[in-house]
Write a protein that holds these residues in place. Structure first.
Motif, short mmCIF file in Angstrom:
data_model
loop_
_atom_site.label_atom_id
_atom_site.label_comp_id
_atom_site.label_asym_id
_atom_site.label_seq_id
_atom_site.Cartn_x
_atom_site.Cartn_y
_atom_site.Cartn_z
N ALA A 1280 0.71 -1.19 -0.60
CA ALA A 1280 -0.30 -0.12 0.26
C ALA A 1280 0.88 1.32 -0.02
O ALA A 1280 0.97 2.64 -0.62
CB ALA A 1280 -0.99 -0.43 1.43
N VAL A 1281 1.92 1.39 0.75
CA VAL A 1281 3.07 2.84 0.59
C VAL A 1281 3.52 2.98 -0.58
O VAL A 1281 3.55 3.87 -0.98
CB VAL A 1281 4.15 2.15 2.15
N ASP A 1282 4.16 1.31 -1.24
CA ASP A 1282 4.05 1.51 -2.93
C ASP A 1282 3.66 2.12 -3.73
O ASP A 1282 4.01 2.56 -3.98
CB ASP A 1282 5.56 0.18 -2.83
N THR A 1283 2.58 1.92 -3.61
CA THR A 1283 1.35 2.10 -4.44
C THR A 1283 0.93 3.60 -4.04
O THR A 1283 0.83 3.86 -5.56
CB THR A 1283 0.85 1.58 -4.07
N LEU A 1284 1.22 4.38 -2.83
CA LEU A 1284 0.73 5.82 -3.05
C LEU A 1284 2.09 6.22 -3.02
O LEU A 1284 1.58 7.63 -3.61
CB LEU A 1284 0.77 5.93 -1.18
N GLN A 1285 3.30 6.11 -2.84
CA GLN A 1285 4.57 7.06 -3.60
C GLN A 1285 3.93 6.51 -5.37
O GLN A 1285 4.29 7.76 -5.93
CB GLN A 1285 5.86 5.80 -3.48
N VAL A 1286 3.66 5.32 -5.73
CA VAL A 1286 3.79 5.47 -7.02
C VAL A 1286 2.77 6.56 -7.51
O VAL A 1286 2.93 7.00 -9.00
CB VAL A 1286 3.64 4.53 -7.80
N GLY A 1305 9.68 8.95 6.07
CA GLY A 1305 8.24 8.97 6.35
C GLY A 1305 7.71 7.76 5.85
O GLY A 1305 6.84 7.24 6.48
N TRP A 1306 8.26 7.38 4.80
CA TRP A 1306 8.09 5.66 3.55
C TRP A 1306 7.95 4.61 4.36
O TRP A 1306 7.52 3.80 5.24
CB TRP A 1306 8.48 5.82 2.63
N GLU A 1307 9.52 4.61 5.39
CA GLU A 1307 9.81 3.89 6.43
C GLU A 1307 8.35 3.42 7.61
O GLU A 1307 8.17 2.41 8.32
CB GLU A 1307 11.52 3.45 6.76
N GLY A 1318 5.42 9.21 10.21
CA GLY A 1318 5.16 9.36 8.66
C GLY A 1318 3.58 9.80 8.47
O GLY A 1318 4.09 10.65 7.27
N VAL A 1319 2.34 9.59 8.80
CA VAL A 1319 2.06 10.51 8.46
C VAL A 1319 2.36 12.22 7.92
O VAL A 1319 1.28 12.45 7.46
CB VAL A 1319 -0.11 9.99 8.36
N ALA A 1320 2.52 12.66 9.15
CA ALA A 1320 2.64 13.99 9.58
C ALA A 1320 3.47 14.24 8.65
O ALA A 1320 3.58 15.83 8.09
CB ALA A 1320 3.20 13.85 11.03
N ARG A 1321 5.10 13.45 8.49
CA ARG A 1321 5.91 14.03 6.82
C ARG A 1321 5.13 13.76 5.77
O ARG A 1321 5.39 14.56 5.15
CB ARG A 1321 6.67 12.97 7.11
N LEU A 1322 3.44 13.13 5.99
CA LEU A 1322 3.40 13.04 4.30
C LEU A 1322 2.22 14.06 4.21
O LEU A 1322 2.02 14.86 2.88
CB LEU A 1322 2.61 11.40 4.66
N ALA A 1323 1.92 14.83 5.44
CA ALA A 1323 0.79 15.64 5.15
C ALA A 1323 2.09 17.49 5.35
O ALA A 1323 1.29 17.92 4.38
CB ALA A 1323 0.08 15.54 6.51
#
Length: 1738
Positions: A1280-1286, A1305-1307, A1318-1323
């Motif tokens: 799921a994380v990889d798909t979100l990145q792609v 953040g992805w890790e 990780g969610v905070a870094r993404l936001a």
């Protein structure tokens, strides 16, 4: 202060003296000393009383007390009254004699007290001591020792008592049987004698000047009889040493008759001790005192003992010194002192003894003798004055010694002789020559730890060194000392000036003194300058009578020659030139003005460079220019001829000499050859020139190859002015009588070995080459073939490599000279083809796999110079030349990694020579056909399977193309017909395995495209943007990443497609098709990429060819699984999906997981056609979101352990989404569905945290991983994380992906512990880089507040909370709705959601600070509500509230803040001291719990400090578990938990201890918030809050020593913020200075400064601060417990005594007394230190 307080303080300290830690004992002792500094008598009285009352106190502790007493007495002896002194004396006497047995430390300490008191109260001490010294009874050991020490420390007061003491002690000598008693009696006699001698030496200051030496003669005589006749014979070594130490000073007090009588026995007796003791320092010292006494009384007996004395002392001085201990060095000093006495007493006997030993067979004896001799010369100069000739004569033998140590000792003796006028005597020149010889020794690295001389140097002019050892000293140590000695003697000893000048000039020219030239030149310069100052204008060198002096020509030649190696030999270049400058008048009168200008410039040049940066060739050229200027300035043929004669004479001086490192003397000889050539060139006498040239040819050492170059340079330089004479001499030398019998020119060497003959030929060939290179160009053409090459051709048949090298080097020089001639274009070189053939023969003879010599390089250079000359070479000859040279160079194997780099320059030079040759050949045919011919020669090497060959071939091709382009001249618009073929050859190499090959290939394509533009008619300086982009792409080819390489190849192909003429396209494609079979797979793939790109870009031009081309590519890639196979497959699937999208998606989702590589290709094909991509993505979102994300496993349902298993359909849809969105063509569809995709995938990530694969898939994944079949990680969360990145990448949010990746953040998203981060870094990344997409994304996430999955609520709340940290929310007008949504979540049942809500609200401070005032009341209410959150068992909500308040305080309205300021301060104070409080009954256990009626389970921390200005009950923060007992709070009052909170209070000590260990973050946050509260109040601090500031000072100061660095940092910040509110500028400045962020803190210094300011401005706070610090005496942290008494001590130190009433001293002393029993030594030390400071109140 009453006496009882001082006594109590002393008692506490004295009781603490029994501490087991030595450091604590020392601190207690220091505290007692501090007490003594203030109240010496009281302190002494307390110590005296303590020792008296505690008879059973162990002696180590009694020793510490006595040491403190000694310090107090020593510092305050003048303040003691007689009564106190008497009491101390009695106590010390009792302590000293209490034990009959020896207890050294204890009794010595007591003795020291008596000695200290005796400096002022000698009579009282003596009264007590004499009472212990009764006739007939042996006194206590330390009674005698104390008397002895008193006689030294207070000689004036003690000596009057000595007569009676000696009368009492003398009878005891006979009764003393034990060795220890005898030792102390000897000790006493020694010190009595020393004290008496001191008294007698200072009678003018003595209280009784009538005391005479005779008064002690009789007692000392009696004592001597017993000591010498009885005790000296003891078997105990210590006793014998004690006796001999006493006999020395006693001998000076004995009657002269008795001493004269005893010397025959005394001296042998003392000398025998040398054999019985290893440490002989005391024996030597005593012997010296006895000798001085004997000499002072004019003893005649000493003559009889002199031989034995000298022998014994000489043996001592020859003992090897293996140690640098003070005793060993002292023994050497004392032995030399004895020799000084004997030298002054009988110099004849001393020299008669020493000088024969200079010829001793042992090194130690010779060195020892020299050492003594040097000492005697220095210390007995008057007695040695008449012995100078005798000593000089004896020094001849040491000059022949080859031992390095002896040499250094000889040099030191010479130094001493120079200072005392020995070298002025006849024979002194030999010593000077010896000194210069040692300066000429070759330098070597000295060994570590090995002394240079082996002898201690006690004279001022020489450094002290260690003694001799068995190891041989390095020669450099001798040289270094000799150099220093020569310079010092030359510059500091005025009497040596006439000795050394001009004598030192004799050592300048001999080659054997080359190593000494630098010190010689420096010394000579100094001496010459002194003479110039004394007699300006006079000649420095007077040759009358000085026939041994070198001539001016010899001096000039020698100094100029050695200057060619300027940094060698400690900088001999500058020294030589400097001496030349000084001697300019003596060299020639006309040189002064010229050298005054040129030599400083040369010296400045040397200063600007170093041995590493200096160009040797450039420097030698400067020296030759200097020589030419000198010759021009003199302009005297006679002088020039004489100089050349001298130069020729000095040439053989360098023959057969050993090489110096790093420069051989052969280099000096070669430079001298060049100087000879320069000088001969300036000579106008042809006869002289011919004579010298002939002599040079006849005397040259042809067997020495190093000399060849020098000889050849000489002839070449000479040929500049005398070409005919030079060639004539070479020709005459060949035709001389020596060769008349020979049938060939070089048969003159038939009587020599063949090797020597070949070397001689090589030297002559070099001579011809240099003559051609140097001679005037207009004269060379006529002589080249007839006089020069004619003789060279006869040597081409040689097999000798050295001769070959000389030949090709000479041919190069000849050809270069011909080519550079202005008439070269008209010159017809008849022997050109023959020379080329011969050079190629040499090249083919070289090994093809390695470079052993520069022969092939030189041969190719010769061919390069020959090619442009007429006549032109035939085509076949040119082809053979190219083929032969390529074959010889291209196949050379590269040097392995780590091998020597000496081959690298040769390889580079060889490649450059090959490049120049090919360029010269291409220059002869500058047409496309000529270019293709050259490339065809290189084509096999371009396609070679060996990488190094491809690199070289591409590099040569690039150079040829660049040359062709630079010299392109197009007279008419003609086609570049072979462009396609050439580009097809080079372009696939852009993906070569070797980076250098790739870059060179791009350069080739770049040049070819510009060639096409040139043929199309564009100007040479025209720059095409598309073609120039190739240079940008070239930089990306450095790295070997395949994706980067092929992407770059695609870009290159696009550029080619834009600029390639249509008629060249098919030839290019056909060439690329052939490239598909390239052995280099990278190049094969690059060919396919370029084919696809060309078909895409220019396929419309090949309409009839498209089916054929696509069919060929598809079939090839299907078989080999190359890129074009994937292209064809993707196209087919895309076509199918355009008709049946839902069926294709459903079918593919049914494929087994994990997807194999072919399935992935099919998924990616669905994104090729944009019209169907959006439909595919919508279908996949439906499949992923509508089904449940996981199912609870049976194991989870039956147990409390979580166990969730992923469902297959959403998992497959997630993997498919990743494949589809990974295709670039899917970007439009991803952008259209961006919000839905982002929200769904983010929630998918949250739902898969900790979710496992079904067991069947787990097994399949393990098998696939083992077989390397899995194309991706099948873990649900990771996928799921990889798909979100792609998806983000495809949606244009590359910056978001990169930003999150940089922060890890992805890790973090993949783990339960780091998910929120990780969610905070993404936001944060979304807010920064994808702001316009946030409204729709936020809309999709806001509805998740009602999600049934708690983890989804946490994830969405974390994302929304972080958005408030950015201003983009305000800019997009989303703030109000976001705040409302978060406020609604504040009542969520999940504590994590509530905590994240507070974090989000606090983030407004950084994201929208201007909106904080408008929402201030709401925000503060939420934060305070968080402080009171009772449903969070971990209190993390409260922690978040404190962190949030710290961010908001500076932004809210002051009125809003004022209403809650005190409220917040009260709630956070319990967190200051979370963890670290010992219970009331112990130091380390957890706090005790006390149940009160009506409040069951309430927990009390008995000693928690909370100095609040409150008198009523206040409600505390969550989990504080604290109640302050009214009797314990500094201000009274109690704080109790509300009843609704009591269910959270731990009811067991174990659970409470576990809780307290988790509170470090709470301490840090609460203290930091306290600092922000203070910052918010700057300039407007109300009194009620000022009370909180003052009350918080002690906790903040002490927590600077908190074991957690974050807490200590928070305290620094809080204190800096508190400073202004205290309204004391110096205190605030101290906080700012010492508590800077990121800098270390010297806690003691800071605390001292702070307490000083506090007590200056707030002395009334003393009691409050001290009482608060008392609570920390029981902290569970060792550092804090140690800091608390430290704070108390500094407060007391700086407060005025009148404020003492604020402190309950009884309570403080009791607390400190308890701390003295603390298990931590550091705490006990600080407690003792504070007790010492409390003496201020005494």
């Amino acid at each position: 202060m009453t006496r009882s307080y001082v006594q109590k303080l002393s008692t506490i300290l004295l009781d603490a003296i029994t501490d087991k830690d030595p450091l604590v004992q020392e601190q207690v002792c220091s505290a007692l000393c501090a007490l003594g500094e203030s109240q010496p008598e009281e302190a002494l009285r307390a110590c005296e009383e303590h020792l008296r009352l505690h008879e059973k106190l162990a002696h180590p502790y009694r020793t510490m007390i006595l040491r403190a007493m000694e310090t107090v007495v020593s510092n305050h002896i003048s303040e003691l009254d007689k009564d106190m002194a008497r009491a101390v004396i009695l106590l010390a006497s009792s302590e000293m004699t209490k034990a009959k047995d020896l207890v050294w430390d204890w009794q010595q300490a007591a003795s020291n007290v008596l000695v200290a008191v005796g400096k002022q109260f000698i009579s009282t001490v003596m009264e007590e001591m004499l009472s212990k010294l009764q006739p007939g009874a042996l006194p206590h050991y330390f009674v005698v020792r104390t008397l002895a020490n008193l006689s030294v420390s207070n000689a004036f007061g003690m000596v009057p008592f000595l007569t009676s003491i000696l009368n009492t002690m003398l009878p005891m000598l006979g009764t003393a049987k034990h060795d220890t008693t005898r030792e102390v009696l000897c000790y006493a006699l020694q010190h009595f004698s020393e004290g008496t001698l001191e008294y007698l030496a200072n009678l003018d200051q003595a209280p009784d000047p009538t005391v005479r030496k005779d008064a002690f003669a009789s007692p000392m005589s009696s004592a001597y009889d017993i000591l010498f006749q009885q005790w000296l014979q003891s078997r105990e070594a210590k006793l014998r040493l004690a006796v001999v130490q006493a006999l020395g000073p006693m001998s000076n007090l004995m009657p002269s008759e008795k001493l004269e009588e005893q010397l025959p026995k005394l001296l042998p007796g003392v000398l025998t001790l040398y054999k019985r003791h290893a440490e002989t320092c005391h024996v030597s010292k005593s012997l010296g005192q006895i000798l001085e006494a004997a000499v002072s009384v004019g003893s005649r007996t000493l003559d009889v003992q002199l031989d034995s004395l000298l022998a014994a002392l000489h043996a001592q001085i020859c003992v090897p010194v293996e140690s640098t201990s003070p005793l060993v060095m002292s023994n050497q000093k004392e032995v030399l002192r004895c020799f000084t006495v004997l030298a002054r007493y009988s110099p004849d006997r001393l020299l008669a003894f020493l000088l024969p030993r200079l010829d001793s067979s042992t090194e130690r004896s010779r060195m020892g003798t020299l050492h003594v001799l040097r000492h005697a010369i220095n210390s007995a100069a008057a007695q040695m004055e008449v012995k100078k000739p005798f000593i000089l004569s004896a020094m001849r033998l040491p000059l022949l010694d080859t031992n390095s140590k002896v040499k250094r000792a000889v040099v030191q003796v010479i130094s001493a002789m120079a200072h005392h006028g020995y070298l002025e005597q006849p024979g002194g020149e030999a010593l000077v020559e010896y000194l210069v010889q040692q300066c000429a020794l070759p330098p070597e690295v000295e060994k570590d730890g090995v002394s240079e001389t082996g002898w201690p140097d006690l004279q001022r002019e020489q450094p002290q060194t260690a003694g001799p050892s068995s190891e041989e000293l390095p020669a450099d140590s001798v040289r270094a000392v000799s150099v220093r000695t020569l310079y010092l003697v030359s510059t500091t000893v005025d009497r040596m000036s006439d000795v050394l000048w001009p004598y030192l000039l004799e050592f300048v020219t001999p080659v054997r003194f080359t190593g000494a030239l630098t010190p010689l030149c420096r010394s000579l310069m100094h001496l010459a300058q002194k003479r110039q100052e004394a007699a300006p204008g006079a000649l420095l060198i007077q040759y009358d009578g000085n026939v041994t002096l070198p001539s001016p020509y010899a001096i000039a030649t020698r100094l100029l020659a050695v200057s060619s190696s300027p940094y060698h030999g400690d900088g001999r270049g500058a020294a030589s030139l400097g001496l030349l400058n000084v001697l300019h008048r003596d060299i020639h009168p006309l040189l002064g003005q010229r050298w005054a200008t040129t030599i400083p410039l040369l010296l400045e040049y040397l200063d600007e460079h170093s041995a590493d940066t200096l160009s040797q060739k450039e420097w030698e050229e400067k020296l030759l220019v200097f020589l030419r200027d000198t010759l021009a300035a003199v302009s005297d043929n006679t002088w020039v001829c004489q100089l050349s004669l001298e130069m020729c004479k000095q040439l053989p001086c360098y023959n057969g000499t050993p090489q110096e490192k790093p420069h051989p003397l052969a280099l000096l000889q070669n430079f001298l050859y060049r100087c000879v050539g320069t000088t001969l060139g300036a000579a106008s006498s042809k006869d002289v020139v011919k004579k010298h040239l002939r002599e040079l040819l006849e005397t040259a050492r042809y067997q020495e190859e190093a000399e060849h170059e020098g000889l050849a340079c000489c002839f070449g330089i000479c040929a500049i002015s005398h070409l005919d004479d030079t060639l004539t001499q070479l020709e005459d030398f060949v035709r001389s009588d020596v060769f008349r019998k020979s049938t060939g020119i070089f048969n003159i060497f038939k009587d020599r070995s063949e090797v020597e003959a070949e070397k001689a030929k090589g030297a002559l060939m070099l001579c011809y080459g240099h003559v051609a290179a140097r001679a005037p160009r207009e004269l060379v053409l006529a002589r080249a073939e007839s006089d020069i090459l004619r003789n060279m051709f006869q040597c081409f048949s040689t097999k000798d490599p050295a001769l070959k090298l000389c030949l090709v080097q000479s041919v190069c020089m000849v050809c270069q000279a011909i080519r550079s001639s202005a008439q070269a274009s008209c010159f017809h070189f008849a022997q050109k083809a023959e020379l080329v053939a011969q050079m190629m023969e040499f090249i083919r003879a070289e090994p093809s796999d390695c470079l052993r010599s520069p022969i092939r390089k030189k041969a190719m250079l010769a061919c390069t110079y020959l090619v442009p000359l007429e006549p032109a070479l035939e085509e076949q000859v040119r082809a053979d030349m190219v083929h032969g040279c390529l074959q010889s160079v291209m196949a050379v194997l590269p040097e392995p990694e780590g091998d020597d780099d000496h081959q690298e320059p040769l390889y580079l030079d060889t490649m450059q020579a090959l490049e120049d040759l090919l360029t010269s050949l291409l220059q002869r045919d500058m047409t496309p056909q000529g270019l293709q011919v050259m490339v065809e020669h290189l084509s096999p090497w371009i396609k070679s399977p060996r990488g190094h060959e491809r690199v070289r071939a591409l590099a040569l091709s690039s150079c040829l193309l660049q040359h062709f382009l630079e010299h392109l001249h197009v007279s008419a618009l003609v086609p570049f017909h072979n462009l396609g073929l050439l580009i097809g050859l080079f372009s696939p190499r852009c993906a070569d395995l070797w980076p250098a090959t790739r870059q060179e290939a791009v350069s080739c394509v770049h040049s070819l495209l510009y060639l096409q533009l040139g043929y199309e008619g564009f100007a040479r300086d025209y720059r095409d943007d598309a073609v120039e982009r190739l240079l940008v792409l070239k930089g990306g080819l450095v790295h070997s990443d395949p994706a980067t390489l092929f992407h770059t190849c695609h870009s290159i192909a696009q550029i080619i497609a834009k600029r390639l003429p249509p008629n060249q396209l098919i030839s290019l494609l056909l060439t690329l098709f052939e490239g598909l079979g390239d052995s280099d797979k990278n190049c094969s793939r690059a060919a396919s990429v370029m084919i696809n790109c060309l078909l895409k870009e220019r396929g419309h031009l090949l309409q009839e060819k498209v089916p054929e081309i696509v069919s060929v590519l598809r079939s090839k890639l299907q078989e080999t699984w190359e890129e074009h196979v994937r292209q064809a497959t993707q196209y087919s699937v895309s076509l199918l999906a355009s008709q049946h999208c839902e069926a294709v998606v459903s079918s593919l989702l049914g494929s087994p997981l994990p997807f194999d590589s072919q399935t992935c290709i099919l998924w990616r094909a669905l994104a090729v056609e944009p019209s169907i991509t959006a439909q595919v993505l919508e279908l996949l979102l439906q499949k992923m979101s509508r089904d449940v994300p996981f199912k609870e496993s049976r194991a989870f349902l039956l147990s409390s352990c979580p166990g969730r298993v992923a469902t297959l359909l959403p998992l497959a849809a997630t993997c498919a989404l990743s494949e589809v969105t990974s295709v670039a063509a899917s970007a439009p569809a991803v952008l259209e569905l961006y919000p839905q995709l982002f929200a769904a995938l983010l929630l998918r990530v949250s739902c898969t945290l900790g979710v496992q694969l079904p067991r069947t898939l787990q097994a399949k994944e393990r098998r696939a991983t083992g077989l390397a079949l899995a194309s991706r990680n099948l873990d649900p969360c990771s996928s799921a994380v990889d798909t979100l990145q792609v998806m983000l990448l495809r949606g244009g949010s590359e910056d978001v992906v990169q930003c999150v990746e940089l922060g890890g953040g992805w890790e973090s998203l993949r783990t339960s512990t780091g998910h929120e981060e990780g969610v905070a870094r993404l936001a944060s990344a979304m807010a920064k880089f994808a702001g316009p997409r946030l409204p729709l994304v936020m809309k999709a996430l806001l509805c998740t507040h009602s999600s049934v999955y708690e983890v989804q609520r946490v994830t969405s709340t974390a994302f929304l909370a972080e958005l408030l940290n950015s201003s983009v929310v305000k800019d997009l007008m989303l703030l109000e709705s976001l705040l409302d949504n978060l406020a609604a979540r504040q009542k969520d049942t999940c504590a994590s959601v509530r905590r994240l809500v507070l974090r989000g609200l606090a983030n407004i401070a950084s994201g929208s600070p201007d909106k904080v005032r408008a929402h201030g009341p709401q925000l503060l209410t939420s934060m305070i509500s968080g402080l009171d959150d009772g449903d969070d068992p971990q209190s993390l909500v409260a922690l978040e509230a404190m962190l949030g308040l710290a961010k908001l305080l500076g932004l809210v309205e002051p009125w809003d803040l004022r209403s809650v300021l005190l409220h917040v301060a009260v709630r956070i104070r319990p967190f200051f001291d979370s963890v670290g409080w010992a219970g009331a009954g112990g130091h380390h256990g957890p706090p005790q719990t006390h149940s009160q009626p009506g409040h069951p389970g309430t927990c009390f921390l008995a000693l928690l400090p909370l100095p609040l200005s409150l008198s009523s009950t206040c409600t505390l923060g969550p989990r504080s578990c604290v109640t302050i007992a009214p009797s314990l709070g500094p201000l009274g009052g109690s704080c109790r938990l509300p009843s609704w909170r009591k269910r959270h209070v731990p009811t067991s000590l174990a659970s409470l201890s576990s809780l307290l260990q988790e509170k470090m973050d709470f301490r840090s946050a609460s203290i930091c918030l306290f600092g922000h509260l203070n910052k918010a109040c700057h300039g407007n601090c109300e009194d009620i809050f000022l009370e909180q500031v003052i009350g918080g000072l002690v906790p903040l100061l002490l927590h600077l020593q908190d074991p957690q660095a974050s807490v200590a940092g928070a305290c620094k910040f809080a204190l800096r913020m508190c400073g202004p509110n205290l309204e004391r500028e110096d205190l605030a400045e101290a906080f700012q200075k010492h508590l800077q962020e990121g800098r270390g803190l010297h806690f003691g210094e800071f605390l001292n400064t702070t307490c000083k300011h506090l007590m200056r401005h707030f002395p009334d706070l003393l009691g409050r601060l001290v009482s608060t610090s008392l609570f920390y005496f029981k902290s569970s942290w060792e550092d804090v417990r140690a800091a608390a008494p430290m704070l108390t001590g500094f407060l007391v130190l700086h407060v005025e005594p009148e404020h003492r009433q604020q402190v309950d001293l009884e309570q403080l002393l009791a607390a400190l007394q308890l701390l003295l029993k603390d298990p931590a030594p550091a705490v006990r030390m600080k407690a003792a230190e504070t007790l010492g400071r409390l003496v201020k109140f005494a």
